[in-house]
Enzyme design. Structure first.
Site, short mmCIF file in Angstrom:
data_model
loop_
_atom_site.label_atom_id
_atom_site.label_comp_id
_atom_site.label_asym_id
_atom_site.label_seq_id
_atom_site.Cartn_x
_atom_site.Cartn_y
_atom_site.Cartn_z
N GLU A 230 1.08 -1.39 0.24
CA GLU A 230 0.05 0.01 0.11
C GLU A 230 0.79 1.23 0.07
O GLU A 230 1.58 1.65 0.99
CB GLU A 230 -0.85 -0.18 1.30
N CYS A 264 -2.29 9.00 3.35
CA CYS A 264 -2.00 7.80 1.54
C CYS A 264 -3.06 8.15 1.25
O CYS A 264 -2.61 9.01 -0.58
CB CYS A 264 -1.34 6.79 1.58
#
Length: 459
Positions: A230, A264
């Site tokens: 990720e 993020c």
């Protein structure tokens, strides 16, 4: 022996130092985790779920202490730290409730009468390399799914939130998780690579930059280890011609600045159609200018400091390079003087290819605004990125938004007329340079399992 050090980003004062472990200590930890896994894997899904429910209760019991620690270590607003702990508890509860169904044997029957069973068996020890921006959530996101699946878990947390990682270990074990099943490793990068290479480590998951993802993914591949990556992103939020502009601007501010702009899946690029561009900018810039920087423990603060000195310096360099290449600052754009790694809410416009504000991830409270000719051009610009984690669409036409999201938006997640982070029952992950694999939901629980086919014939 070298040490890991945590520093309060609001005061710049050291918090605590920790000795880095030797390789012999790390090997022993891996072996003990494997031993604990050998017993844990034999527990039923329901038995594992009961422990996860106890962990959820323990998170709530320890919420204030853990929230205060996270805010000291990384500078996030205290109210956001409290919310993060609540999210961790909710993930534990959802996983405990839904894990037995998601991981249940799948029985199948063939036309000739033969039967088969697909089982989701744990694979062993899973190694997680996690960042600092959500000191508790990032750990819970991968570890609780892996524990529910029956695996053992290792954690290398970011240096600046070492204390939070150790506190989570205590919470797990106080709630009844077997000792050594979840283990925190205090290691440097070289030792971390040796962990990946260790025969007992069967899976590796990383949350970090795309550069780190390439390095970890390559090493894991060389050792034939399953990975979930990720990675970073530059999420685009499109404001289309028929959007509620005031709502879009307010939501985009929240999406850009949540967690001090260091997430993020923060909204980062704002692609606004020509028809509503001026109206949007009026709302957006005035809202960003009104953001109050301050002590992250104070209820009066809208935004706290960035987590580290070097992160703030990198962000300033990206802003300066973008301006040198044609971007314009509408507000903010300069580090403030004084104690603490604070950076103001910043808006850049005239953002174009070749600028860091367009091409790269700006991990801090800086918004990149891009003008689109029309809705079709907005979609093109949104996809013009090497990243593909999340994104957003603002429009009053929900059917159009769902069509764009499903057929045209090249990301792993899309938010329509809102901003979101994560939900335990929805897959979380991206495409392109934002990585691969999924966390949360049934998908997350089945990433690190052996999907085993068992063929059954009558005796």
């Amino acid at each position: 022996m070298s040490q890991l050090e945590t520093i309060n980003p609001a005061t710049e004062e050291p918090i605590q130092s920790y000795d880095v472990q030797s390789w012999d200590e790390v090997k022993s930890s891996i072996e003990r985790c494997q031993s604990a896994f050998e017993d844990w894997r034999l527990n039923s899904h329901e038995e594992r779920g009961e422990v996860l429910k106890a962990i959820a209760a323990k998170f709530r019991e320890k919420k204030e202490n853990l929230a205060q620690l996270m805010t000291r270590e990384v500078g996030k607003l205290l109210r956001d730290s409290r919310d993060e702990v609540e999210l961790c508890a909710a993930i534990c509860e959802w996983t405990a409730e839904n894990g037995p169904k998601e991981l249940a044997d799948d029985e199948r029957e063939y036309p000739d009468g033969r039967k088969g069973v697909v089982t989701y068996s744990p694979i062993g020890v899973v190694y997680g390399i996690q960042p600092w921006n959500f000191p508790a959530y990032q750990v819970v996101r991968y570890s609780i799914a892996s524990l529910m699946a029956g695996n053992g878990v290792l954690l290398k947390h970011a240096e600046n939130c070492t204390g939070s990682g150790l506190a989570i270990k205590d919470i797990y074990e106080e709630a009844g998780l077997p000792e050594d099943l979840f283990t925190v490793l205090l290691v440097d990068h070289d030792t971390s690579n040796k962990v990946i290479e260790h025969d007992l480590v069967r899976g590796v998951t990383l949350t970090g930059s795309d550069g780190a993802g390439r390095a970890i993914g390559e090493l894991a591949a060389q050792n034939i280890k399953k990975t979930v990556l990720e990675l970073g992103s530059n999420d685009a939020y499109m404001v289309l011609e028929d959007a509620d502009v005031a709502h879009a601007a307010k939501t985009c501010i929240q999406g850009r600045l949540y967690n001090n702009g260091q997430t993020c899946i923060n909204a980062k690029r704002f692609i606004v159609t020509e028809a509503v561009y001026d109206e949007f900018m009026e709302h957006f810039v005035s809202g960003m200018e009104a953001i109050k920087l301050g002590d992250p423990t104070s209820d009066d603060s809208d935004m706290g400091p960035m987590a580290r000195k070097d992160l703030r310096e990198t962000l300033q360099k990206q802003v300066d390079q973008s301006v040198e290449r044609g971007a314009k600052i509408r507000c903010g754009g300069e580090m403030r003087e004084g104690t603490g790694y604070y950076y103001p809410a910043t808006v850049l416009e005239d953002v174009a290819p070749g600028q860091p504000a367009y091409d790269d991830e700006l991990f801090g409270p800086v918004a990149s605004v891009i003008r689109a000719k029309d809705d079709e051009d907005a979609i093109r610009l949104a996809n013009d990125s090497r990243y593909g984690l999340g994104g957003g669409i603002f429009t009053k036409d929900l059917e159009k938004a769902k069509r764009i999201a499903s057929q045209h938006f090249d990301t792993g997640m899309v938010f329509i007329n809102g901003f979101g982070l994560a939900n335990p029952n929805m897959p979380f992950g991206g495409v392109k340079n934002s990585g691969y694999g999924r966390e949360h939901g049934g998908s997350g629980m089945r990433e690190f399992v052996n999907e085993k086919s068992i063929f059954v014939n009558d005796a």
